[in-house]
Scaffold this active site. Sequence first.
Site, PDB file in Angstrom:
ATOM      1  N   HIS A  88       0.808  -1.223   0.000  1.00  0.00           N
ATOM      2  CA  HIS A  88       0.000   0.000   0.000  1.00  0.00           C
ATOM      3  C   HIS A  88       0.839   1.270   0.000  1.00  0.00           C
ATOM      4  O   HIS A  88       0.370   2.312  -0.430  1.00  0.00           O
ATOM      5  CB  HIS A  88      -0.974  -0.011   1.178  1.00  0.00           C
ATOM      6  CG  HIS A  88      -0.320   0.069   2.522  1.00  0.00           C
ATOM      7  ND1 HIS A  88       0.209  -1.025   3.153  1.00  0.00           N
ATOM      8  CD2 HIS A  88      -0.110   1.124   3.331  1.00  0.00           C
ATOM      9  CE1 HIS A  88       0.720  -0.659   4.303  1.00  0.00           C
ATOM     10  NE2 HIS A  88       0.544   0.657   4.441  1.00  0.00           N
ATOM     11  N   HIS A  90       0.494   8.430   3.217  1.00  0.00           N
ATOM     12  CA  HIS A  90       0.371   7.533   2.067  1.00  0.00           C
ATOM     13  C   HIS A  90      -0.620   8.041   1.033  1.00  0.00           C
ATOM     14  O   HIS A  90      -0.514   7.710  -0.126  1.00  0.00           O
ATOM     15  CB  HIS A  90      -0.168   6.157   2.489  1.00  0.00           C
ATOM     16  CG  HIS A  90       0.804   5.269   3.183  1.00  0.00           C
ATOM     17  ND1 HIS A  90       2.090   5.087   2.778  1.00  0.00           N
ATOM     18  CD2 HIS A  90       0.638   4.476   4.267  1.00  0.00           C
ATOM     19  CE1 HIS A  90       2.686   4.217   3.570  1.00  0.00           C
ATOM     20  NE2 HIS A  90       1.826   3.833   4.493  1.00  0.00           N
TER      21      HIS A  90
END
Length: 173
Positions: free
Chosen positions: A83, A147
């Site tokens: 991820h 992220h």
Amino acid sequence: VASAADVLLVFGDDQLECFDFRNYPAFAVYAGDKFQGSLARGGSAGVPGHPQLAASLLTGLMRRGFDPAFSLDMPKPDRGIGHAFLRPAESLTDFTLPIVPVFLNCYYAPQPTAWRCYQLGSAVREIIAELPGALRVAVVGSGGLWHTPRAKDAYLDEAFDRAMLEAMARGNA
């Protein structure tokens, strides 16, 4: 697509998604033509790589005293990339922009020090500046600061992030 870039260079961690204790490099560059991974919203996506930029990074880093690992195929193709790389791709691109993942061992001893990571970033900046032609490279640090750029309801410690960025801007690594 990320600021009209030709390629996105993403630094991220690997939480045993690609590497494991049979081989866990401090730094690794993905140099393959494409990779795949799971999306936050479900499903999966295929993303093109940029082998030419990856090769330039690998040779440039070696010339500067780094010994990065590299991979031309995903080490665990059934799992795909983690991820740390797919979230920025999902947030910033339409999955047609080539991405070069640079893996950092952030979790398992012996990890590279923060100073060594800073040196790596400085070396990468030099390498990008020396590239022939007009390749526009956008660089993303995925993880510590965040992220998922532009994600709704994302928790950010903006005061901490700004303090770290200001320290780096002053040359205080």
